[in-house]
Design an enzyme around this catalytic site. Structure first.
Site, PDB file in Angstrom:
ATOM      1  N   SER A 264       0.841  -1.204   0.000  1.00 48.42           N
ATOM      2  CA  SER A 264       0.000   0.000   0.000  1.00 48.42           C
ATOM      3  C   SER A 264       0.870   1.246   0.000  1.00 48.42           C
ATOM      4  O   SER A 264       2.066   1.177   0.265  1.00 48.42           O
ATOM      5  CB  SER A 264      -0.919   0.004   1.215  1.00 48.42           C
ATOM      6  OG  SER A 264      -0.181   0.430   2.351  1.00 48.42           O
ATOM      7  N   LYS A 265       0.226   2.342  -0.249  1.00 46.29           N
ATOM      8  CA  LYS A 265       0.914   3.638  -0.276  1.00 46.29           C
ATOM      9  C   LYS A 265       1.575   3.915   1.063  1.00 46.29           C
ATOM     10  O   LYS A 265       2.646   4.460   1.140  1.00 46.29           O
ATOM     11  CB  LYS A 265      -0.121   4.690  -0.670  1.00 46.29           C
ATOM     12  CG  LYS A 265      -0.152   5.968   0.114  1.00 46.29           C
ATOM     13  CD  LYS A 265      -1.224   6.827  -0.475  1.00 46.29           C
ATOM     14  CE  LYS A 265      -1.783   7.914   0.396  1.00 46.29           C
ATOM     15  NZ  LYS A 265      -1.623   7.967   1.786  1.00 46.29           N
ATOM     16  N   ARG A 266       0.925   3.480   2.133  1.00 43.44           N
ATOM     17  CA  ARG A 266       1.477   3.703   3.466  1.00 43.44           C
ATOM     18  C   ARG A 266       2.787   2.938   3.696  1.00 43.44           C
ATOM     19  O   ARG A 266       3.649   3.380   4.427  1.00 43.44           O
ATOM     20  CB  ARG A 266       0.453   3.347   4.534  1.00 43.44           C
ATOM     21  CG  ARG A 266      -0.268   4.563   5.062  1.00 43.44           C
ATOM     22  CD  ARG A 266      -1.567   4.198   5.724  1.00 43.44           C
ATOM     23  NE  ARG A 266      -2.547   3.809   4.719  1.00 43.44           N
ATOM     24  CZ  ARG A 266      -3.257   4.680   4.014  1.00 43.44           C
ATOM     25  NH1 ARG A 266      -3.095   5.967   4.188  1.00 43.44           N
ATOM     26  NH2 ARG A 266      -4.125   4.277   3.109  1.00 43.44           N
TER      27      ARG A 266
END
Ligand code: GLU
Length: 509
Positions: A264-266
């Site tokens: 994910s982007k996180r």
């Protein structure tokens, strides 16, 4: 295969394109090229609420940077356009109407509030609400209302959606090119919305209609769409298009570096690596870093992505785009998720950086030099690149690692001075300057001069080389001393040694 291969990449412009999306585009591209087919870019923007300005341009810019080219698409046109679903609005309604007339779809008038309250009611009983074969008979739709009532409600402008009427208890056996047979009982599936009263279709309807009208032969897309496959199959059936239905391939997920869950982007923020191809500025000003701005070369990025989920069946790891086209087959796409490895990504970049000529690297580094206000000549830059490129991962490493070529050391490594330099060296360094003054400043001659000096004065090499290195570089790092001195030149080298001698004279050994 006698049908023309036509594949599409069909992103929704809901934000920046994640590297998983780039990989989907890449595999479609490789497949199209391999089979001399066509590759199409279609923008699926029917969900107006999730539309993000700039996302479409970002997608095009990112894929262009990667070297992934299209034959038809929103940005270049083509015989099956328009290629943006919001510009095809007028096309879809007739298909929704056709399904209703056939009895494959129905109008549903339940409001969002009514459905939400049902959802809550079910939740309270630890059940999940689904608009499906079991619940549709007690809801407000054209299956429970009379024909007249339905028409009256439509005429009165009551908002509605069109839902697919999922057949009861059919066992569907579907084929996926990667996963093989997939079996589903239709009674477990919900009646998905196909068309909304804002006059726009949902993803499912628009996607099927467009794939049909654009004569798509293979749908290669992310695994998250596998649960939609039964509905899509049933839509082809309802439209009587199964003869020309595309073949389906659902690509494995891209996983976090530890393999636990979807990348994910996180994860990028948390672990310090990019997950987007290019920098993306969120409308609220937040920056998501891109591979491009990190200093990745597009060839390395593509090579790394190609191997995340596909394997060539050999140990070879470095492939040009043309080689990938040559070798790519859907059969060699893995079923299980592919773990993104940031260290491996760097390794790929290093391999590609090494292959660049010094001229090519000079071009890449020029903007970095300008941005940092570093004053140098192309000849000098060229030489520095030659010395440092083997060890660099990113172009900017050459400047960061070799900053001493462009500016005097701002400070010296005092710990190293304490540990490795004796006060007696000061005197020898002063004498060495005389020898250096009469020396031709070329790598080998310099090395010889310093070696001879050490022999004459019965010094260990380190006793001279280490102080000189710290004088020039500031630390004990860097390539051969002779090479550094050759690039710096006589005046600059001797200046730095002189400054360092003064420093040593004050130093508390
Ligand atoms: N618009 C969908 C997406 O953004 C496309 C899925 C498909 O390829 O069918 O992923």
């Amino acid at each position: 295969m006698n049908r023309e291969v036509r594949v599409r990449f069909a992103p929704s412009p809901t934000g920046p394109l994640h590297i998983g999306g780039v990989r989907t585009a890449l595999y479609n591209y490789l497949f199209a090229r391999k089979h001399n087919g066509k590759f199409i870019l279609r923008i699926e923007d029917t969900d107006q609420q999730r539309f993000v300005p700039g996302a479409e341009e970002y997608i095009i810019e990112s894929l262009t940077w990667c070297g992934i080219k299209f034959d038809e698409g929103v940005h270049i046109g083509g015989p099956y356009g328009p290629y943006k679903q919001s510009e095809r609005k007028a096309i879809y309604k007739q298909y929704a109407d056709y399904l209703i007339a056939k009895g494959s779809a129905y109008y549903a008038f339940d409001t969002a509030e009514e459905l939400e309250s049902l959802r809550k009611q079910y939740e309270a009983e630890k059940k999940t609400f689904q608009y499906d074969i079991h619940t549709r008979t007690s809801l407000k739709n054209s299956l429970t209302l009379s024909k007249q009532e339905t028409q009256d409600w439509i005429n009165a402008g009551k908002p509605y959606v069109v839902r697919f009427k999922m057949p009861e208890n059919r066992i569907l056996q579907l084929h996926d090119l990667i996963r093989g047979e997939v079996t589903v009982n239709t009674s477990t599936l919900d009646d998905k919305v196909l068309f909304k009263s804002d006059g726009l279709p949902t993803y499912h309807l628009a996607n099927i209609v467009d794939d049909h009208l654009m004569q798509i032969s293979h749908v290669i897309r992310g695994e998250e769409w596998l649960p939609s496959l039964p509905l899509h199959y049933l839509l082809y059936e309802a439209f009587e298009w199964t003869d020309t239905m595309p073949l389906f391939a659902h690509l494995p997920l891209l996983l976090k570096p530890d393999g636990k869950g979807k990348l994910s982007k996180r994860d990028g923020d948390r672990l310090g690596f990019p997950v987007f191809p290019c920098n993306w500025h969120n409308p609220d000003g937040e920056l998501y870093p891109g591979f491009r701005e990190w200093g990745y070369l597009p060839q390395a990025f593509i090579n790394m992505l190609a191997l995340l989920g596909w394997n060539p069946g050999t140990d070879q790891e470095l492939f040009s785009l043309n080689e990938l086209v040559e070798l790519f087959t859907i059969e060699r796409v893995n079923k299980s998720g592919a773990r993104f490895d940031p260290e491996k990504a760097k390794w790929f970049n290093q391999q590609y950086l090494k292959k660049l000529s010094n001229d090519e690297l000079t071009e890449l580094i020029k903007p970095i030099i300008l941005e940092r206000g570093i004053n140098t000549t192309p000849e000098k830059l060229h030489k520095v690149i030659g010395l440092l490129k083997e060890r660099a991962i990113f172009p900017q490493d050459i400047i960061n690692e070799g900053i001493y070529f462009f500016q005097k050391p701002l400070q010296y490594d005092d710990a190293a001075i304490k540990k490795r330099i004796k006060p007696t060296s000061i005197n020898f360094l002063e004498q060495l300057i005389d020898d250096l003054n009469s020396c031709n400043f070329a790598n080998e001659e310099l090395e010889t001069a310093m070696n001879t000096f050490c022999q004459q004065h019965q010094l260990g090499l380190g006793e001279i080389m280490i102080p000189i290195r710290i004088a020039l570089v500031g630390t004990t790092k860097g390539p051969h001393l002779g090479e550094i001195m050759e690039v710096l030149g006589k005046k600059e080298s001797i200046d730095r040694i002189t400054t360092f001698i003064s420093y040593l004279k004050q130093f508390a050994f």
